[in-house]
Design a protein around this motif. Structure first.
Motif, PDB file in Angstrom:
ATOM      1  N   MET A 164      -8.247   0.787   9.863  1.00 60.88           N
ATOM      2  CA  MET A 164      -7.760   0.001   8.738  1.00 60.88           C
ATOM      3  C   MET A 164      -6.298   0.375   8.470  1.00 60.88           C
ATOM      4  O   MET A 164      -5.854   1.484   8.775  1.00 60.88           O
ATOM      5  CB  MET A 164      -8.601   0.261   7.483  1.00 60.88           C
ATOM      6  N   LYS A 165      -5.550  -0.544   7.884  1.00 57.34           N
ATOM      7  CA  LYS A 165      -4.192  -0.290   7.440  1.00 57.34           C
ATOM      8  C   LYS A 165      -4.282   0.185   5.991  1.00 57.34           C
ATOM      9  O   LYS A 165      -4.802  -0.528   5.127  1.00 57.34           O
ATOM     10  CB  LYS A 165      -3.353  -1.569   7.537  1.00 57.34           C
ATOM     11  N   VAL A 166      -3.803   1.411   5.705  1.00 56.88           N
ATOM     12  CA  VAL A 166      -4.003   1.993   4.377  1.00 56.88           C
ATOM     13  C   VAL A 166      -2.679   2.058   3.610  1.00 56.88           C
ATOM     14  O   VAL A 166      -1.664   2.532   4.128  1.00 56.88           O
ATOM     15  CB  VAL A 166      -4.603   3.402   4.471  1.00 56.88           C
ATOM     16  N   ILE A 167      -2.719   1.562   2.380  1.00 58.67           N
ATOM     17  CA  ILE A 167      -1.599   1.711   1.452  1.00 58.67           C
ATOM     18  C   ILE A 167      -2.126   2.439   0.226  1.00 58.67           C
ATOM     19  O   ILE A 167      -3.320   2.360  -0.101  1.00 58.67           O
ATOM     20  CB  ILE A 167      -0.972   0.358   1.064  1.00 58.67           C
ATOM     21  N   GLY A 168      -1.263   3.189  -0.449  1.00 54.60           N
ATOM     22  CA  GLY A 168      -1.743   3.995  -1.568  1.00 54.60           C
ATOM     23  C   GLY A 168      -0.836   3.949  -2.773  1.00 54.60           C
ATOM     24  O   GLY A 168       0.388   3.883  -2.655  1.00 54.60           O
ATOM     25  N   PHE A 169      -1.474   3.996  -3.950  1.00 55.50           N
ATOM     26  CA  PHE A 169      -0.745   4.117  -5.212  1.00 55.50           C
ATOM     27  C   PHE A 169      -1.221   5.374  -5.915  1.00 55.50           C
ATOM     28  O   PHE A 169      -2.421   5.577  -6.135  1.00 55.50           O
ATOM     29  CB  PHE A 169      -0.974   2.912  -6.119  1.00 55.50           C
ATOM     30  N   GLU A 175       6.745  11.048  -1.181  1.00 56.83           N
ATOM     31  CA  GLU A 175       6.973  10.372   0.095  1.00 56.83           C
ATOM     32  C   GLU A 175       6.583  11.275   1.259  1.00 56.83           C
ATOM     33  O   GLU A 175       6.029  10.812   2.268  1.00 56.83           O
ATOM     34  CB  GLU A 175       8.442   9.965   0.219  1.00 56.83           C
ATOM     35  N   GLU A 176       6.846  12.580   1.118  1.00 57.92           N
ATOM     36  CA  GLU A 176       6.504  13.527   2.185  1.00 57.92           C
ATOM     37  C   GLU A 176       4.999  13.609   2.387  1.00 57.92           C
ATOM     38  O   GLU A 176       4.512  13.608   3.527  1.00 57.92           O
ATOM     39  CB  GLU A 176       7.058  14.916   1.850  1.00 57.92           C
ATOM     40  N   ARG A 177       4.260  13.659   1.283  1.00 62.50           N
ATOM     41  CA  ARG A 177       2.803  13.718   1.379  1.00 62.50           C
ATOM     42  C   ARG A 177       2.254  12.416   1.957  1.00 62.50           C
ATOM     43  O   ARG A 177       1.322  12.432   2.768  1.00 62.50           O
ATOM     44  CB  ARG A 177       2.208  13.979  -0.011  1.00 62.50           C
ATOM     45  N   ALA A 178       2.819  11.288   1.564  1.00 61.10           N
ATOM     46  CA  ALA A 178       2.385   9.996   2.102  1.00 61.10           C
ATOM     47  C   ALA A 178       2.572   9.957   3.614  1.00 61.10           C
ATOM     48  O   ALA A 178       1.708   9.463   4.351  1.00 61.10           O
ATOM     49  CB  ALA A 178       3.152   8.858   1.435  1.00 61.10           C
ATOM     50  N   GLN A 179       3.700  10.501   4.087  1.00 61.16           N
ATOM     51  CA  GLN A 179       3.936  10.547   5.525  1.00 61.16           C
ATOM     52  C   GLN A 179       2.942  11.474   6.215  1.00 61.16           C
ATOM     53  O   GLN A 179       2.453  11.181   7.308  1.00 61.16           O
ATOM     54  CB  GLN A 179       5.364  11.013   5.801  1.00 61.16           C
ATOM     55  N   GLY A 182      -0.223   9.723   6.547  1.00 62.40           N
ATOM     56  CA  GLY A 182      -0.083   8.516   7.350  1.00 62.40           C
ATOM     57  C   GLY A 182      -0.297   7.208   6.634  1.00 62.40           C
ATOM     58  O   GLY A 182      -0.845   6.261   7.204  1.00 62.40           O
ATOM     59  N   ILE A 183       0.138   7.139   5.362  1.00 63.21           N
ATOM     60  CA  ILE A 183      -0.029   5.878   4.633  1.00 63.21           C
ATOM     61  C   ILE A 183       1.313   5.409   4.091  1.00 63.21           C
ATOM     62  O   ILE A 183       2.292   6.150   4.045  1.00 63.21           O
ATOM     63  CB  ILE A 183      -1.028   6.013   3.463  1.00 63.21           C
ATOM     64  N   GLU A 184       1.325   4.171   3.645  1.00 60.89           N
ATOM     65  CA  GLU A 184       2.499   3.611   2.989  1.00 60.89           C
ATOM     66  C   GLU A 184       2.307   3.738   1.484  1.00 60.89           C
ATOM     67  O   GLU A 184       1.321   3.265   0.921  1.00 60.89           O
ATOM     68  CB  GLU A 184       2.655   2.140   3.376  1.00 60.89           C
ATOM     69  N   LYS A 185       3.261   4.403   0.827  1.00 57.99           N
ATOM     70  CA  LYS A 185       3.207   4.555  -0.621  1.00 57.99           C
ATOM     71  C   LYS A 185       3.775   3.302  -1.276  1.00 57.99           C
ATOM     72  O   LYS A 185       4.878   2.871  -0.950  1.00 57.99           O
ATOM     73  CB  LYS A 185       4.014   5.782  -1.057  1.00 57.99           C
ATOM     74  N   VAL A 186       3.019   2.698  -2.208  1.00 62.12           N
ATOM     75  CA  VAL A 186       3.458   1.472  -2.861  1.00 62.12           C
ATOM     76  C   VAL A 186       3.200   1.584  -4.358  1.00 62.12           C
ATOM     77  O   VAL A 186       2.468   2.460  -4.826  1.00 62.12           O
ATOM     78  CB  VAL A 186       2.718   0.233  -2.311  1.00 62.12           C
ATOM     79  N   GLU A 187       3.797   0.684  -5.115  1.00 63.68           N
ATOM     80  CA  GLU A 187       3.512   0.581  -6.543  1.00 63.68           C
ATOM     81  C   GLU A 187       2.206  -0.194  -6.734  1.00 63.68           C
ATOM     82  O   GLU A 187       1.735  -0.895  -5.825  1.00 63.68           O
ATOM     83  CB  GLU A 187       4.658  -0.103  -7.272  1.00 63.68           C
ATOM     84  N   LEU A 188       1.632  -0.097  -7.910  1.00 65.95           N
ATOM     85  CA  LEU A 188       0.319  -0.689  -8.163  1.00 65.95           C
ATOM     86  C   LEU A 188       0.316  -2.195  -7.927  1.00 65.95           C
ATOM     87  O   LEU A 188      -0.603  -2.730  -7.289  1.00 65.95           O
ATOM     88  CB  LEU A 188      -0.137  -0.374  -9.589  1.00 65.95           C
ATOM     89  N   ASP A 189       1.316  -2.911  -8.434  1.00 66.12           N
ATOM     90  CA  ASP A 189       1.335  -4.366  -8.281  1.00 66.12           C
ATOM     91  C   ASP A 189       1.361  -4.774  -6.810  1.00 66.12           C
ATOM     92  O   ASP A 189       0.705  -5.757  -6.419  1.00 66.12           O
ATOM     93  CB  ASP A 189       2.551  -4.958  -9.000  1.00 66.12           C
ATOM     94  N   GLU A 190       2.088  -4.041  -5.982  1.00 64.99           N
ATOM     95  CA  GLU A 190       2.129  -4.367  -4.561  1.00 64.99           C
ATOM     96  C   GLU A 190       0.782  -4.098  -3.909  1.00 64.99           C
ATOM     97  O   GLU A 190       0.318  -4.890  -3.068  1.00 64.99           O
ATOM     98  CB  GLU A 190       3.229  -3.569  -3.858  1.00 64.99           C
ATOM     99  N   LEU A 191       0.153  -3.024  -4.292  1.00 64.30           N
ATOM    100  CA  LEU A 191      -1.176  -2.720  -3.749  1.00 64.30           C
ATOM    101  C   LEU A 191      -2.159  -3.831  -4.096  1.00 64.30           C
ATOM    102  O   LEU A 191      -2.931  -4.292  -3.238  1.00 64.30           O
ATOM    103  CB  LEU A 191      -1.668  -1.375  -4.281  1.00 64.30           C
ATOM    104  N   LEU A 192      -2.140  -4.260  -5.338  1.00 62.15           N
ATOM    105  CA  LEU A 192      -3.062  -5.312  -5.769  1.00 62.15           C
ATOM    106  C   LEU A 192      -2.838  -6.605  -4.981  1.00 62.15           C
ATOM    107  O   LEU A 192      -3.799  -7.294  -4.610  1.00 62.15           O
ATOM    108  CB  LEU A 192      -2.880  -5.582  -7.265  1.00 62.15           C
ATOM    109  N   ALA A 193      -1.591  -6.902  -4.704  1.00 59.90           N
ATOM    110  CA  ALA A 193      -1.272  -8.167  -4.023  1.00 59.90           C
ATOM    111  C   ALA A 193      -1.612  -8.137  -2.539  1.00 59.90           C
ATOM    112  O   ALA A 193      -1.904  -9.182  -1.947  1.00 59.90           O
ATOM    113  CB  ALA A 193       0.213  -8.485  -4.214  1.00 59.90           C
ATOM    114  N   ARG A 194      -1.598  -6.959  -1.918  1.00 61.28           N
ATOM    115  CA  ARG A 194      -1.742  -6.878  -0.459  1.00 61.28           C
ATOM    116  C   ARG A 194      -3.131  -6.471   0.026  1.00 61.28           C
ATOM    117  O   ARG A 194      -3.513  -6.791   1.158  1.00 61.28           O
ATOM    118  CB  ARG A 194      -0.728  -5.880   0.106  1.00 61.28           C
TER     119      ARG A 194
END
Length: 525
Positions: A164-169, A175-179, A182-194
């Motif tokens: 699966m492609k994982v994004i996280g809020f 950013e270092e922990r997200a890397q 292995g996920i893309e860090k996004v804001e809540l609204d972007e997560l909801l939309a995608r």
């Protein structure tokens, strides 16, 4: 011998651990609220799961209670502010059931994607509705993870294994922990939309309550599927029901609910909803793990002062506890001295660490200094509730660890401001263990802390020490030790007199009346 009550069902191995560590334990699962209130005053520790409700009423009767251990992550059933005010450490076990809870979330997501519960019921009923249950693949889908802490990170790892492609809020995700995960860090609204699937893994706080409300659910991608194995109250259930009925949300899988036990719920009976009765941590391995973990943590605290996974006080590891203990005692003595000398309300407190002290876990040292400072205000103050006491009284608190050489191998300095007065005391450890005072109001002096000490500031004049000694001798008060310091010849002198017994108020008044006395107070440590 410390005494612990276990009021919920825990592994018997937890009972064994307490007893092996020399702690008396009563195992009484299923206690009613009134029963708990009637006996809680007899215990130093209380071990619970989710059934026992530790309310303010319970804590009011918990005169000797020092620690509450929650076998599990959530502490919703504990009135943490009331426990903190009472000076009780509240611990949880955030790691013992992490894998189990994460696996349940993945299982719920799969069951939702392939409609497994409905297909199972249909097949058991003798139907063969192969065309009715058309599911979706997880492969290639976008999973939005709200809350990327311990459990969320395990879910991310498992989802990545499913390609699966994982994004996280998560507001605390760097950013270092997200890397790293292995996920893309996004804001809540972007997560909801995608996101094609959304899974929640946050605690229930004021900022996360109803994080998926009607407004945010409307922002989600049409056909989204939602999983919640974290805490009830993260989702507005009425808003979710409306979105499910409209078809905007394709399905939901819920292990937790706003009201539990959930004997009835508006979402029950809906075909596109999978529900389980809060089974996230319900495996034999997890139950064993959290029981053992909470028993070990509580025993460590009651026997050594080590604090692990506390939600209302800084942690102190078992390795650090013996190292920090003399520093905490020194800080408490320094704070106590200033607290006893304070006339007006304190507006600011500063704790400074130098030398070896600056390399240590500083928060427990700060808490100990505040506890000593607040002790004259309330006997119930300890290092757990002292920071809260300071906040309630609008006292500004600061802590500084200096990366510089000092005159001592280690030094703790406490400064208070009350009204127009600024007072400073500093101390070190003699032999690495014994607290010793080395500075008072800018005056250098070497003094041990005695149980009862006379503090006298006076003008530096010949004959004063003799007059002070005579006054004490005439009152039948024996001097154990006498410590002196002064700003300069003929300036202000300071005497700290370690005495046997105490000083009656009448004697203290005679000392205050001696020529040259600026201030005289009785201090106890």
């Amino acid at each position: 011998m410390p005494k612990v009550l276990i009021s919920d069902a825990l592994s018997e191995r937890a009972v064994d651990i307490f007893r092996e560590r020399g702690i008396e334990v009563d195992y009484k699962p299923g206690m009613k609220a009134d029963e708990l209130v009637s006996v809680i005053g007899n215990y130093d520790g209380l071990a619970i799961r989710s059934a026992t409700k530790v309310t303010e009423a319970v804590l009011e009767k918990a005169g000797g209670l020092k620690v509450i251990g929650r076998a599990g992550i959530g502490v919703d059933n504990v009135d943490v502010p009331a426990a903190t005010k009472k000076g009780v450490v509240v611990m949880n076990t955030p790691f013992g059931n992490s894998i189990t809870t994460a696996e349940h979330a993945i299982s719920m997501m799969m069951a939702l994607a392939r409609q497994i519960p409905e297909a199972n019921a249909s097949t058991h009923a003798g139907k063969w509705e192969k065309n009715r249950f058309m599911g979706v693949e997880l492969f290639g889908k976008v999973l939005g993870v709200i809350g990327c802490g311990n459990i969320g990170s395990i879910v991310i790892d498992r989802a990545q294994g499913l390609k699966m492609k994982v994004i996280g809020f998560d507001p605390f995700l760097t950013e270092e922990r997200a890397q790293d995960i292995g996920i893309e860090k996004v804001e809540l609204d972007e997560l909801l939309a995608r996101a094609d699937f959304i899974t929640l893994h946050t605690p229930l706080t004021d900022s996360t309550r109803n994080i998926l409300n009607a407004e945010n659910i409307a922002k989600t991608k049409p056909g989204v599927r939602i999983v919640n194995c974290a805490r009830g109250g993260l989702i507005d259930e009425a808003a979710l029901k409306a979105a499910l009925e409209s078809g905007h949300v394709a399905g939901a899988a819920l292990d937790v609910f706003e009201v539990e036990p959930a004997k009835e719920n508006a979402l029950f009976g809906m075909e596109n909803v999978v529900v389980t009765p809060h089974l996230g941590a319900a495996t034999s391995e997890a139950q064993e793990n959290v029981a053992l973990q909470v028993a070990e943590q509580m025993a460590d605290y009651l026997l050594t002062g080590a604090i692990s996974n506390a939600v209302n006080v800084a942690s102190v590891s078992a390795e650090d506890a013996p190292k920090l203990k003399p520093y905490m005692q020194l800080a408490e003595y320094l704070g106590s001295m200033l607290g006893q000398l304070t006339v007006e309300g304190i507006g600011q407190v500063t704790v400074e660490l130098e030398g070896h002290a600056a390399t240590l876990n500083s928060k427990p040292i700060l808490a100990a200094a505040l506890a000593g400072l607040m002790k004259p205000i309330s006997d119930s103050v300890n290092m757990v509730n002292a920071p809260s006491f300071a906040r309630q009284r609008d006292i500004a608190v600061s802590l500084t660890a200096h990366d510089r050489d000092c005159d001592y191998q280690t030094l703790v300095r406490v400064t208070t401001t009350d009204g127009s007065q600024t007072r400073t005391v500093a101390g070190t450890l003699f032999g690495g263990r014994a607290p010793r005072l080395v500075e008072v109001r800018g005056i250098s002096m070497e003094a041990d802390f005695g149980a009862t000490m006379l503090y006298v500031r006076n003008r530096d004049e010949p004959g004063f020490i003799g007059k002070l000694g005579s006054t004490l001798g005439e009152a039948g008060i024996n001097i154990a030790s006498f410590y002196l310091g002064r700003t300069e010849k003929g300036g202000v002198a300071l005497s700290l007199v370690d005495i046997d017994g105490t000083v009656e108020d009448a004697v203290l008044q005679r000392i205050r009346a001696l020529p040259g006395v600026i201030r005289a107070e009785l201090l106890t440590f």
